[in-house]
Each structure stands twice: as structure tokens, then as C-alpha cells.
Design a protein around this motif. Structure first.
Motif, PDB file in Angstrom:
ATOM      1  N   CYS A 265      -0.312  -6.285  11.309  1.00 54.44           N
ATOM      2  CA  CYS A 265      -1.020  -7.538  11.041  1.00 54.44           C
ATOM      3  C   CYS A 265      -0.631  -8.135   9.701  1.00 54.44           C
ATOM      4  CB  CYS A 265      -2.530  -7.309  11.063  1.00 54.44           C
ATOM      5  SG  CYS A 265      -3.121  -6.304   9.698  1.00 54.44           S
ATOM      6  N   CYS A 270      -5.312  -3.957  10.558  1.00 55.74           N
ATOM      7  CA  CYS A 270      -4.988  -3.111  11.708  1.00 55.74           C
ATOM      8  C   CYS A 270      -4.823  -1.633  11.356  1.00 55.74           C
ATOM      9  CB  CYS A 270      -3.727  -3.607  12.386  1.00 55.74           C
ATOM     10  SG  CYS A 270      -2.236  -3.300  11.418  1.00 55.74           S
ATOM     11  N   CYS A 273      -0.043   0.010   8.470  1.00 61.85           N
ATOM     12  CA  CYS A 273       0.849   0.165   7.321  1.00 61.85           C
ATOM     13  C   CYS A 273       0.422   1.270   6.345  1.00 61.85           C
ATOM     14  CB  CYS A 273       0.965  -1.159   6.579  1.00 61.85           C
ATOM     15  SG  CYS A 273      -0.581  -1.653   5.806  1.00 61.85           S
ATOM     16  N   CYS A 303       0.038  -3.827   2.706  1.00 54.04           N
ATOM     17  CA  CYS A 303       0.240  -5.224   3.107  1.00 54.04           C
ATOM     18  C   CYS A 303      -0.643  -6.169   2.305  1.00 54.04           C
ATOM     19  CB  CYS A 303       0.018  -5.405   4.600  1.00 54.04           C
ATOM     20  SG  CYS A 303      -1.660  -5.037   5.126  1.00 54.04           S
TER      21      CYS A 303
HETATM   22  S1  FES Z   1      -3.349  -3.206   7.732  1.00 51.43           S
HETATM   23 FE1  FES Z   1      -2.180  -4.100   9.304  1.00 51.43          FE
HETATM   24  S2  FES Z   1      -0.210  -4.081   8.450  1.00 51.43           S
HETATM   25 FE2  FES Z   1      -1.427  -3.442   6.847  1.00 51.43          FE
END
Ligand code: FES
Lengths: 316, 193
Positions: A265, A270, A273, A303
Motif C-alpha cells: 500500500c 497493509c 513492508c 513506507c
Molecule cells: S504498510 Fe503497506 S507497504 Fe508499508
């Protein structure tokens, strides 16, 4: 969890809809049907970065997604941008192809809601355009409040023009919309959706909590809550130091250093990462880690999250 | 025997006040709520607005409630006015229900119909187990069942009450228990056994 199916898209049209706002109409490069997407979904475009460095990956909400007609995005040209929006505004031509992820949805309408209260700031209007179209069709109860700076109010009023009606209001200026009064007046079963500057979304979440809204009724979309103080990320296993610039995310800096790390995301929602952290004082900006996980200090979502200390040591 | 390999018997925890809420409303199908309905840290006094069913209530309650204790003549009267109240309510209310199991799940239904989610309600069933049993053969609802076997008021078969509760319909499942060997019935037991 990482879904790396990519789409090859062709730019069908890229008209300027207002100063600094460009609408991108994308279709499948081979003319096939595109995957469907529910309102609130986004795609991540892979864009060449200016200096020939690693490509940038920017997420944009789908304003419209129709498997036959294609996807529509609205991209604002930002000066603080890392080049992604400049590329879209200055270089991209109809006929060009670009690569994108399949749509993902981290900002879906809640199916049990009795009423949907949509509050957008500035370009945060994009998911709301998709929501409004859907809610009108479903004859669901909703209200949209678009907050815009005084000189941009007209632009947003024009974007909302296909949906006139008393349930849609454009507020010129940040203080023109009384958030507390608005939230206090909502019937039971209302869900609020916010998209816009982080400070605005934080304030709405705080006011909602104060009025006793359960957290499950407060939804937010945040892309691009990125900037901050520059710092250094030390990648312990790779044995390198990466400089994270003020207008760059930690994830982007790691990618720019040539290290591949999964992401989805790119908005802190999400969890894909997640990276192990071994030292430093992280400034968590995600919505994924729990309070307890933050307190234990073992992970960071690169992110969106940054560092308060000059150096952050990651175990990668 | 009411236990099978699968049970969806609801579990209840004693009530506590939700920490962040604008207003709290406690409803009960009886007056004088037993202290064990509340967690240690709280009591009925923590819920200044209470709606209770009192068979001989003489004062008509305010249709939309307000602080204080309001008395209703019957559970159905209370539930009807609760529906009106919730439709006029704004976000930030928490709803608590104490009473028989059918009553507390009726309250949950009224809350759900007004748009409230599980995170905005707490239920606590008290008293002897009473079940509302739906006959899977003729769909008749048999109220106030207290035993493991019951004769369906609709089709007359002997139903065994399964440990399967539908939160949506507020009913337990009743299945003909001598379908294979007519007349062969297990022993009737009390539901609280
Ligand atoms: S929390 Fe979704 S890519 Fe970082």
C-alpha cells in the motif's frame, strides 16, 4: 500477502482538469479487460525517476474503475514530489504505456453502515469521487464535505459538478467546516471516511474519539504522509548507510540503494513492508503496528515511518 | 443431551463501562439488577440512565428517555421505545442489556437495526436458561423453552434442542429427535443441568 501481479497500461487520455490537476485515463495495453475494483481501491504506478535512478512507485486512488472503459486517476502536480507527479504532468503522453499493480483496496466502504460521512481535504477528493458515484447508485445515505483552500474551492466544486445536491458541500478554507459539530450530529450507524492531509485526518479521528465514536467507524486513506527530517538508515546486514532525504520515505531510500524489499500500500496500512529494527528512536506513522508492538521497538513500517534519532539501525 | 461436536453457545462477561463514550444506556427486563451482572469495578450506579421492565409500572416513561430510571410495563414496550430512541440518537452512545437470553438478544437486534455494532453493546444474560427454539421442520418459534426436549407447538414433533444459537435470529435450533427410531426419546433434562 505481497501481490505482485502487474498490469501493463496504456494512457488513453491525460487532460488537465484544473491548474495542477491531471486526469489520467488508463486502459489495458493489449486491449483486454482490466481487473474490477471496488470504490476506494488504488493502483501503484511504476514511474521513471528523473536522474535515471531506481523507478518511483506512487499509489493513486482509482476515481473510476471499469473493466471495459478503463481506470481513471487524478494526479496533482506537487512541488515537494519526488518526481512522480512531475513525470505524469510533464512527460506522459497519450499512447505511452506504464506499469501498475493490480488494484488493491485498503479504504473500502463499510457494508453495514447506515450512513457514510465523507470528509476530504484538497486532492483527498479522489476516493470520494468513486464513493459518491457508488453511493448514489446504491441509494445509500451519505454526505460529502470537501475542504479546500479558498482559491481552489472552485476547482473542487467543478469536479463535483456531476453530482450536485445538498448532500455535497465544498468548504472554502480549513476553518469553514466545523468538524466537531458535524460529527456530533451524525446518527448511530454512521461511518466516517477521511482523506487528505495527515493533520486533518488526525484531528477528525481525535474529535470522533472524544465524541465516543468507536474506532471501527473511523476510516482514513493516507498516501504521501511522507516528509520529515532527513536521517541515516544503517542497514546492518548489508553493511551500508543510506541517507533518507526529507522528501523521501525510508522505503524509497532503501529501494534507491538497490535493496529489494516488499511493499504494497505504501501508506502504512497493509503491513507488507515491515522491517526488523535494532537501534534508534523510530517515529511510527503507520496504522499497522499495535501500541504494544511499537513499545517493544522491534519493527518499523518504512513506507511511512521515519526516525527521531539521527540514525536508525535496521536488521536487513 | 444438548451438546454436540459443535457449539455456538454465547458467552457473557459481566458489564463494564466502555471507556470512551458520549452516553451510556442500560436496559434490563427486570428491576434490581443482581450485582454479579457487573464487573468488580462497577455497579448499577455507573449507569445513570436505566430502562427497566416492572410489571406494574404506573408512570409512563418518556418516549426518548433521558437520565434517570425509566420503568416499562413489558419487554416489548421497552424494545419498541428503544427502537425510537436509537433512531433519534447520534454516534457515541453505548448500549448495555441485562436479562433473559432472549431479551438481551432482542436488544442486540434493535441496536443492530439502528446501526450499532458489537463494539458498541454489551450483553449479559441472567437467570435460569430460557431458550427460544425454532423448529427446523416447520419454522415455528417455541418461546421460553427450559428443557432439552420440547414438543413443537407448530407440527407436534418432539424437538431436541441443539447447542446451536443464531445471533441473527435470536433462536436455538430444534431438530426432531426420534426421526430415525420413532418413539425412542432420550431422557428430558433441564437446560440448566
Ligand atoms: S504498510 Fe503497506 S507497504 Fe508499508
Amino acid at each position: 500477502m505481497m501481490d505482485d501481479r502487474t498490469l501493463s497500461l496504456r494512457v488513453a487520455a491525460a487532460p488537465l482538469v484544473a491548474t495542477g490537476l491531471r486526469r489520467l485515463h488508463l486502459v489495458a495495453a493489449d486491449g483486454s479487460r482490466l481487473p474490477p475494483a471496488a470504490p476506494g481501491a488504488h493502483i501503484t504506478l511504476t514511474l521513471p525517476s528523473p536522474a535515471g535512478a531506481r523507478p518511483l512507485r506512487n499509489s493513486y486512488t482509482l476515481v473510476e474503475a471499469d473493466p471495459e472503459r478503463g481506470y481513471q486517476l487524478i494526479v496533482r502536480r506537487t512541488d515537494r514530489s519526488r518526481g512522480g507527479s512531475h513525470h505524469i504532468h510533464d512527460r506522459l503522453q497519450p499512447g505511452d504505456t506504464i506499469e501498475a499493480t493490480v488494484p488493491h483496496n485498503l479504504f473500502a466502504l463499510h457494508s453495514q453502515a447506515r450512513k457514510h460521512l465523507l470528509i476530504a481535504g484538497g486532492i483527498g477528493i479522489t476516493p470520494m469521487l468513486a464513493f459518491v458515484a457508488h453511493l448514489r447508485e446504491a441509494r445509500a445515505a451519505f454526505e460529502l464535505h470537501q475542504i479546500a483552500s479558498a482559491d481552489e474551492a472552485g476547482v473542487f466544486a467543478a469536479l463535483l459538478a456531476p453530482h450536485p445536491g445538498e448532500r455535497i458541500q465544498v468548504h472554502a478554507g480549513r476553518d469553514a467546516c466545523d468538524i466537531a459539530a458535524l460529527l456530533a450530529a451524525q446518527p448511530l450507524g454512521t461511518h466516517v471516511y477521511t482523506c487528505g492531509p495527515g493533520a486533518m485526518m488526525d484531528r477528525i479521528a481525535a474529535v470522533a474519539a472524544e465524541l465516543g465514536w468507536p474506532a471501527s467507524h473511523v476510516h482514513r486513506e493516507d498516501f504521501g504522509a511522507a516528509g520529515g527530517e532527513p536521517f541515516t538508515a544503517r542497514l546492518a546486514r548489508s553493511g551500508i548507510d543510506v541517507a533518507v532525504a526529507g522528501d523521501q520515505t525510508l522505503l524509497e531510500a532503501i529501494e534507491a540503494a538497490g535493496i529489494d524489499t516488499p511493499s504494497l500500500c505504501r501508506g502504512g496500512a497493509c503491513g507488507v513492508c515491515i522491517l526488523p529494527l535494532s537501534e534508534g528512536d523510530p517515529e511510527h506513522r503507520d496504522h499497522f503496528l499495535s501500541e504494544a508492538e511499537r513499545a517493544s521497538g522491534c519493527h518499523i513500517m518504512p513506507c511511512v515511518s521515519r526516525s527521531r534519532s539521527a540514525t536508525l539501525v535496521l536488521d536487513i | 443431551m444438548t451438546t454436540g461436536s459443535f457449539t455456538s453457545r454465547p458467552r457473557y462477561s459481566p458489564l463494564t463501562r466502555f471507556p470512551s463514550a458520549r452516553a451510556h444506556l442500560l436496559v434490563a427486563d427486570h428491576a434490581g439488577i443482581a450485582p454479579h451482572a457487573f464487573a468488580e469495578t462497577c455497579s448499577a450506579a455507573d449507569f445513570p440512565e436505566r430502562w427497566e421492565v416492572v410489571a406494574h409500572a404506573r408512570v409512563l416513561p418518556q418516549p426518548l428517555g433521558g437520565p434517570g430510571v425509566h420503568q416499562f410495563r413489558s419487554a416489548s414496550h421497552l424494545l419498541t421505545l428503544l427502537g425510537h430512541r436509537l433512531n433519534a440518537e447520534t454516534m457515541g452512545l453505548r448500549l448495555y442489556a441485562v436479562g433473559s437470553e432472549p431479551f438481551v438478544w432482542d436488544v442486540a437486534r434493535v441496536g443492530r437495526e439502528a446501526g450499532m455494532g458489537r463494539e458498541e453493546m454489551q450483553l449479559f444474560a441472567v437467570g435460569q436458561p430460557v431458550r427460544r427454539v425454532v423448529c427446523v421442520h416447520c419454522r415455528t418459534i417455541n418461546p421460553e423453552v427450559t428443557t432439552t426436549l420440547v414438543t413443537c407447538a407448530g407440527c407436534g414433533v418432539t424437538l431436541s434442542v441443539r447447542d446451536h444459537f443464531s445471533r441473527m435470529h435470536n433462536t436455538w435450533m430444534g431438530v426432531q429427535c426420534d426421526a430415525e427410531a420413532p418413539g425412542e426419546l432420550p431422557e428430558v433434562e433441564d437446560l440448566c443441568a
